[in-house]
Write a protein that holds these residues in place. Structure first.
Motif, mmCIF file in Angstrom:
data_model
loop_
_atom_site.group_PDB
_atom_site.id
_atom_site.type_symbol
_atom_site.label_atom_id
_atom_site.label_comp_id
_atom_site.label_asym_id
_atom_site.label_seq_id
_atom_site.Cartn_x
_atom_site.Cartn_y
_atom_site.Cartn_z
ATOM 1 N N ARG A 88 -2.384 -8.029 -13.998
ATOM 2 C CA ARG A 88 -2.515 -6.821 -13.182
ATOM 3 C C ARG A 88 -1.193 -6.060 -13.072
ATOM 4 N NH1 ARG A 88 -6.223 -9.875 -9.456
ATOM 5 N NH2 ARG A 88 -8.312 -9.127 -9.938
ATOM 6 N N ARG A 89 -0.079 -6.757 -13.065
ATOM 7 C CA ARG A 89 1.218 -6.077 -12.969
ATOM 8 C C ARG A 89 1.439 -5.187 -14.184
ATOM 9 N NH1 ARG A 89 6.308 -7.227 -14.983
ATOM 10 N NH2 ARG A 89 8.053 -6.417 -13.746
ATOM 11 N N SER A 90 1.243 -5.742 -15.372
ATOM 12 C CA SER A 90 1.425 -4.964 -16.601
ATOM 13 C C SER A 90 0.428 -3.809 -16.666
ATOM 14 C CB SER A 90 1.255 -5.866 -17.819
ATOM 15 O OG SER A 90 2.224 -6.893 -17.835
ATOM 16 N N LEU A 91 -0.817 -4.077 -16.276
ATOM 17 C CA LEU A 91 -1.842 -3.045 -16.302
ATOM 18 C C LEU A 91 -1.477 -1.879 -15.397
ATOM 19 C CD1 LEU A 91 -4.661 -2.100 -17.220
ATOM 20 C CD2 LEU A 91 -5.626 -3.398 -15.290
ATOM 21 N N MET A 92 -1.001 -2.169 -14.179
ATOM 22 C CA MET A 92 -0.654 -1.104 -13.250
ATOM 23 C C MET A 92 0.548 -0.303 -13.728
ATOM 24 S SD MET A 92 -1.392 -2.393 -9.368
ATOM 25 C CE MET A 92 -0.525 -3.938 -9.506
ATOM 26 N N LEU A 93 1.501 -0.960 -14.372
ATOM 27 C CA LEU A 93 2.663 -0.233 -14.868
ATOM 28 C C LEU A 93 2.290 0.700 -16.016
ATOM 29 C CD1 LEU A 93 5.361 -3.057 -14.689
ATOM 30 C CD2 LEU A 93 5.167 -1.039 -13.225
ATOM 31 N N MET A 94 1.359 0.278 -16.846
ATOM 32 C CA MET A 94 0.875 1.168 -17.905
ATOM 33 C C MET A 94 0.103 2.339 -17.298
ATOM 34 S SD MET A 94 -0.243 -1.329 -21.057
ATOM 35 C CE MET A 94 -1.184 -2.521 -20.085
ATOM 36 N N GLN A 95 -0.682 2.069 -16.263
ATOM 37 C CA GLN A 95 -1.451 3.128 -15.618
ATOM 38 C C GLN A 95 -0.535 4.148 -14.945
ATOM 39 O OE1 GLN A 95 -3.895 0.761 -13.048
ATOM 40 N NE2 GLN A 95 -5.471 0.407 -14.592
ATOM 41 N N ILE A 96 0.505 3.682 -14.285
ATOM 42 C CA ILE A 96 1.382 4.615 -13.585
ATOM 43 C C ILE A 96 2.181 5.453 -14.571
ATOM 44 C CG2 ILE A 96 3.458 3.171 -13.302
ATOM 45 C CD1 ILE A 96 3.572 4.159 -10.396
ATOM 46 N N ALA A 97 2.482 4.892 -15.752
ATOM 47 C CA ALA A 97 3.154 5.675 -16.778
ATOM 48 C C ALA A 97 2.259 6.812 -17.261
ATOM 49 C CB ALA A 97 3.549 4.773 -17.946
ATOM 50 N N ALA A 98 0.969 6.512 -17.473
ATOM 51 C CA ALA A 98 0.022 7.542 -17.885
ATOM 52 C C ALA A 98 -0.176 8.576 -16.778
ATOM 53 C CB ALA A 98 -1.315 6.909 -18.260
ATOM 54 N N LEU A 99 -0.197 8.121 -15.524
ATOM 55 C CA LEU A 99 -0.355 9.030 -14.389
ATOM 56 C C LEU A 99 0.821 9.994 -14.296
ATOM 57 C CD1 LEU A 99 -1.829 9.925 -11.832
ATOM 58 C CD2 LEU A 99 -0.731 8.033 -10.608
ATOM 59 N N ILE A 100 2.022 9.498 -14.496
ATOM 60 C CA ILE A 100 3.211 10.355 -14.457
ATOM 61 C C ILE A 100 3.115 11.439 -15.525
ATOM 62 C CG2 ILE A 100 5.709 10.390 -14.903
ATOM 63 C CD1 ILE A 100 5.756 7.538 -13.635
ATOM 64 N N GLY A 101 2.694 11.055 -16.734
ATOM 65 C CA GLY A 101 2.537 12.034 -17.799
ATOM 66 C C GLY A 101 1.513 13.097 -17.458
ATOM 67 N N ALA A 102 0.396 12.697 -16.861
ATOM 68 C CA ALA A 102 -0.642 13.659 -16.492
ATOM 69 C C ALA A 102 -0.151 14.624 -15.415
ATOM 70 C CB ALA A 102 -1.892 12.921 -16.023
ATOM 71 N N LEU A 103 0.591 14.120 -14.439
ATOM 72 C CA LEU A 103 1.123 14.977 -13.373
ATOM 73 C C LEU A 103 2.093 16.007 -13.935
ATOM 74 C CD1 LEU A 103 1.724 12.208 -10.676
ATOM 75 C CD2 LEU A 103 0.128 14.124 -10.453
ATOM 76 N N THR A 127 -7.097 6.733 -9.299
ATOM 77 C CA THR A 127 -8.101 5.831 -8.734
ATOM 78 C C THR A 127 -7.892 4.407 -9.217
ATOM 79 O OG1 THR A 127 -9.710 7.639 -8.613
ATOM 80 C CG2 THR A 127 -10.579 5.382 -8.542
ATOM 81 N N ALA A 128 -7.620 4.238 -10.523
ATOM 82 C CA ALA A 128 -7.405 2.898 -11.077
ATOM 83 C C ALA A 128 -6.201 2.228 -10.422
ATOM 84 C CB ALA A 128 -7.202 2.986 -12.589
ATOM 85 N N MET A 129 -5.128 2.993 -10.209
ATOM 86 C CA MET A 129 -3.946 2.450 -9.541
ATOM 87 C C MET A 129 -4.276 1.996 -8.131
ATOM 88 S SD MET A 129 -0.868 2.205 -10.906
ATOM 89 C CE MET A 129 0.098 2.330 -9.395
ATOM 90 N N THR A 130 -4.971 2.843 -7.378
ATOM 91 C CA THR A 130 -5.280 2.536 -5.981
ATOM 92 C C THR A 130 -6.117 1.274 -5.857
ATOM 93 O OG1 THR A 130 -5.251 4.903 -5.470
ATOM 94 C CG2 THR A 130 -6.273 3.452 -3.859
ATOM 95 N N GLN A 131 -7.204 1.212 -6.611
ATOM 96 C CA GLN A 131 -8.087 0.046 -6.510
ATOM 97 C C GLN A 131 -7.442 -1.190 -7.119
ATOM 98 O OE1 GLN A 131 -10.544 0.437 -4.525
ATOM 99 N NE2 GLN A 131 -10.109 2.629 -4.425
ATOM 100 N N GLY A 132 -6.612 -1.011 -8.136
ATOM 101 C CA GLY A 132 -5.892 -2.144 -8.710
ATOM 102 C C GLY A 132 -4.915 -2.756 -7.723
#
Length: 408
Positions: A88-103, A127-132
């Motif tokens: 979950r740690r690696s997954l969330m870090l990948m998600q937040i990287a994608a979120l930063i790019g989208a923002l 949403t994925a970050m929050t629920q994760g």
């Protein structure tokens, strides 16, 4: 810090498997969840400025909200379940990287198409970050403190949601709507570094399975988990109630005799924070085996809240009191629901929370549609009657299904 270095960096926080979760870490989860979910809701008070900037009609700009909500539903179905199969740690870090790019894309682009695709990505990853984060916290804490931890983290989610509209309005007034998203991207960069340094790896406890089977297993959970079914239906009711209120409120307060500005209306979200903070205590009661008692009392509070809200035309103080009681009751049930569904599942926390939040999405959508229709036909009185009726239906449903979850 490059993301590959971040993924391999040694976390500073110890694995909380046999000890209570440190308050510092609980606070980090709450803050991170609030900041993550806020990204999904920044657009709501900015639609007029976005429409003018991209030269699109006010009717068409509603697609911005639709894009984020579609992204949210896709996240629950396709992204959140991965937490049961990946670290979950690696997954969330990948998600937040994608979120930063989208923002950053939303803040910089002048193409409506790119903007809509980026908004979908924000809904998806936010949403994925929050629920994760909620699933991570529920798994990392001790069973006897799960209600308290989940309640605190969920309180952060609610506060982030309520304050997002106000923050977006203030920043847009000072620097323009684009800086809402550029500023959010910078905040998420700082959050990514903090999470990288603070979270330990959290390996899945379930055996590997093909991705299609992982996604379809959510429907198996829905079919077999009686607690998830009942608590999910209660979530559908309570989020329909919240959506009924917030969807119609703007029409009431922008009309005479109030004629409030959108900024003033946004401050009513601050009132809801009081109820959200108080509701976090519901998790502690759930840890003590009082979840059903909390649920019944909270459902009664929802009905009381609508009686208060119906008196708004006579005094705005009834609206303030009604908002506090409404948020207190709804969020207390939400916290209790999550504590119960996590307690009855092992190794599937990500999929369980994904299933549960699907009920939330359906309830919110139905509530908004019914609310605007009833307001057009019968005004604020019709909205309050609808809200009270749905709240009463939730209370009846809880009572009829009480025996099925009596032990939780």
């Amino acid at each position: 810090m490059p993301i590959d270095q971040c993924l391999s960096a040694r976390p500073l926080a110890p694995e909380p498997a046999n000890t209570p979760m440190p308050r510092r870490l609980v606070g980090l989860f709450a803050c991170a969840s609030g900041l993550s979910v806020a990204n999904v809701y920044y657009a709501q008070p900015l639609l007029d400025q976005v429409a003018a900037d991209f030269a699109i009609s006010q009717a068409a700009v509603g697609g911005v909200i639709t894009a984020t909500q579609v992204g949210s539903v896709l996240a629950l179905l396709l992204i959140v379940p991965l937490g049961d199969q990946m670290d979950r740690r690696s997954l969330m870090l990948m998600q937040i990287a994608a979120l930063i790019g989208a923002l950053f894309c939303v803040g910089m682009t002048h193409s409506p198409t790119v903007m809509l695709v980026s908004m979908l990505a924000i809904g998806l990853m936010g949403t994925a970050m929050t629920q994760g984060l909620i699933a991570y916290a529920a798994t990392a804490c001790l069973p006897q403190e799960r209600g308290r931890v989940v309640g605190t983290v969920q309180g952060g989610v609610v506060i982030g949601l309520l304050l997002s509209r106000l923050a977006a309005g203030l920043i847009a007034d000072m620097a323009g709507w684009r800086w809402v998203y550029l500023g959010a991207a910078l905040v998420m960069v700082a959050l990514a570094v903090t999470l990288c340094r603070s979270l330990v790896s959290q390996r899945p406890s379930t055996p590997p399975m093909p991705y299609p089977k992982l996604v379809f297993s959510m429907f198996t959970l829905l079919k077999n988990d009686r607690v998830l079914q009942i608590r999910g239906m209660l979530a559908l009711f309570i989020f329909a109630v919240l959506s009924i209120f917030w969807s119609a409120l703007v029409f009431l307060l922008t009309s005479p005799p109030y004629s409030f500005s959108h900024t003033t209306i946004g401050t009513f979200g601050l009132v809801g924070v009081v109820g959200a903070l108080a509701a976090a205590r519901a998790g502690v009661l759930a840890d003590k085996g009082l979840g059903q008692w909390t649920t019944g009392l909270s459902l009664a509070l929802l009905i009381l809240a609508w009686l208060m809200l119906a008196l708004t035309p006579w005094s705005i103080l009834w609206l303030v009191l009604g908002v506090v009681v409404l948020d207190l009751g709804a969020q207390a049930i939400h916290v209790t629901n999550q504590s119960m569904i996590f307690s009855t599942s092992t190794g599937s926390h990500s999929r369980v929370v994904g299933c549960y939040m699907l009920f939330y999405a359906v309830g919110s959508g139905l509530g908004a549609l019914a609310s605007t229709t009833l307001y057009t036909l019968y005004g604020w009185t019709g909205v309050c009657a609808l809200g009270a009726s749905v709240s009463l239906a939730a209370l009846v449903f809880w009572r009829l299904t009480l025996k099925a979850t009596q032990s939780t």
